[in-house]
Design a protein around this motif. Structure first.
Motif, PDB file in Angstrom:
ATOM      1  N   PRO A   2     -10.695  31.776 -16.046  1.00 13.60           N
ATOM      2  CA  PRO A   2     -10.246  30.604 -16.797  1.00 13.60           C
ATOM      3  C   PRO A   2     -11.067  30.418 -18.073  1.00 13.60           C
ATOM      4  O   PRO A   2     -12.263  30.712 -18.109  1.00 13.60           O
ATOM      5  N   MET A   3     -10.398  29.916 -19.087  1.00 19.10           N
ATOM      6  CA  MET A   3     -11.049  29.695 -20.379  1.00 19.10           C
ATOM      7  C   MET A   3     -11.494  28.242 -20.478  1.00 19.10           C
ATOM      8  O   MET A   3     -11.009  27.384 -19.746  1.00 19.10           O
ATOM      9  N   TRP A  82      -2.415  24.376 -27.245  1.00 15.74           N
ATOM     10  CA  TRP A  82      -1.416  24.403 -26.185  1.00 15.74           C
ATOM     11  C   TRP A  82      -0.451  23.231 -26.332  1.00 15.74           C
ATOM     12  O   TRP A  82      -0.783  22.091 -26.024  1.00 15.74           O
ATOM     13  N   SER A  87       1.566  28.666 -18.021  1.00 15.76           N
ATOM     14  CA  SER A  87       0.212  28.939 -17.547  1.00 15.76           C
ATOM     15  C   SER A  87      -0.693  29.294 -18.722  1.00 15.76           C
ATOM     16  O   SER A  87      -0.233  29.703 -19.790  1.00 15.76           O
ATOM     17  N   GLU A  88      -1.989  29.175 -18.474  1.00 16.54           N
ATOM     18  CA  GLU A  88      -2.977  29.545 -19.472  1.00 16.54           C
ATOM     19  C   GLU A  88      -2.835  31.010 -19.863  1.00 16.54           C
ATOM     20  O   GLU A  88      -2.830  31.357 -21.044  1.00 16.54           O
ATOM     21  N   SER A  89      -2.714  31.887 -18.881  1.00 14.11           N
ATOM     22  CA  SER A  89      -2.648  33.325 -19.176  1.00 14.11           C
ATOM     23  C   SER A  89      -1.386  33.663 -19.975  1.00 14.11           C
ATOM     24  O   SER A  89      -1.446  34.481 -20.901  1.00 14.11           O
ATOM     25  N   ASP A  90      -0.258  33.028 -19.658  1.00 16.94           N
ATOM     26  CA  ASP A  90       0.963  33.259 -20.443  1.00 16.94           C
ATOM     27  C   ASP A  90       0.770  32.834 -21.885  1.00 16.94           C
ATOM     28  O   ASP A  90       1.167  33.536 -22.814  1.00 16.94           O
ATOM     29  N   VAL A  92      -2.096  32.419 -23.627  1.00 16.82           N
ATOM     30  CA  VAL A  92      -3.077  33.258 -24.328  1.00 16.82           C
ATOM     31  C   VAL A  92      -2.472  34.622 -24.665  1.00 16.82           C
ATOM     32  O   VAL A  92      -2.634  35.131 -25.778  1.00 16.82           O
ATOM     33  N   ASP A  93      -1.747  35.216 -23.721  1.00 22.58           N
ATOM     34  CA  ASP A  93      -1.077  36.498 -24.003  1.00 22.58           C
ATOM     35  C   ASP A  93      -0.067  36.348 -25.133  1.00 22.58           C
ATOM     36  O   ASP A  93       0.005  37.194 -26.029  1.00 22.58           O
ATOM     37  N   ARG A  96      -1.936  36.038 -28.464  1.00 22.69           N
ATOM     38  CA  ARG A  96      -2.469  37.330 -28.924  1.00 22.69           C
ATOM     39  C   ARG A  96      -1.361  38.218 -29.485  1.00 22.69           C
ATOM     40  O   ARG A  96      -1.588  38.979 -30.415  1.00 22.69           O
ATOM     41  N   ASN A 155       6.753  29.595 -24.360  1.00 27.52           N
ATOM     42  CA  ASN A 155       5.491  29.052 -24.869  1.00 27.52           C
ATOM     43  C   ASN A 155       5.700  28.389 -26.223  1.00 27.52           C
ATOM     44  O   ASN A 155       6.490  28.857 -27.040  1.00 27.52           O
TER      45      ASN A 155
END
Length: 166
Positions: A2-3, A82, A87-90, A92-93, A96, A155
């Motif tokens: 987690p970030m 955000w 989700s956080e990972s979705d 962030v991906d 990027r 997102n």
């Protein structure tokens, strides 16, 4: 893993030079008109995704528009704000991936003397809210700051990227 994320109580976030942090007073009076809210009022007066505000002998970067929860990706020198995601990972991906093809909507130049601290601009810089601020290691110099709102089918984010100017 987690970030760490910084949340706002409703107003803009601020990336303030660590060297000038104690000079940011935050909200001194939030009962009257915005112009009486002290430093926080100056941050609130920024129109758009990004803007600069004087702090002592330096400048802070205001992350405006939405009071979006924000993190920083050091490898991309990217603030990810955000707005909506599963989700956080979705998120962030997606950030990027998006940073390579986004059409930037706002730009400005920002001079920094080194590290900055990201926190809720309503708080005094000398005592940012515990557990709700990020220390960001930047090399001293001038940065081109670019901002854009980006959406895909899952997102919605505001991206703010720092690019060193040579």
């Amino acid at each position: 893993m987690p970030m760490d994320w910084v949340e706002s109580g409703g107003g803009p976030l601020l990336a303030a030079p660590a060297s000038q942090l104690a000079r940011w007073e935050g909200a001194t009076d939030d009962e009257g008109p915005e112009e009486t809210w002290g430093d926080y009022g100056r941050a609130c007066a920024i129109d758009g995704y990004i803007g600069l505000v004087g702090i002592g002998g330096g400048q802070g970067l205001v992350l405006g528009d939405e009071p979006a929860t924000t993190t920083y990706l050091p490898d991309e020198r990217l603030f990810v704000r955000w707005a909506a995601a599963d989700s956080e990972s979705d998120l962030v991906d997606a950030a990027r991936h998006a940073v390579h093809g986004v059409e930037w909507q706002e730009e400005l130049d920002w001079d920094v003397d080194g590290a900055v601290v990201l926190f809720d601009s309503a708080w005094p810089g000398a005592t940012p809210e515990p557990g709700n601020h990020l220390n960001i290691d930047l090399s001293p110099g001038r940065y081109r700051v670019r901002a854009a709102c980006e959406r895909d089918d899952r997102n919605w984010m505001i991206l703010v990227q720092l690019q060193p100017v040579s």
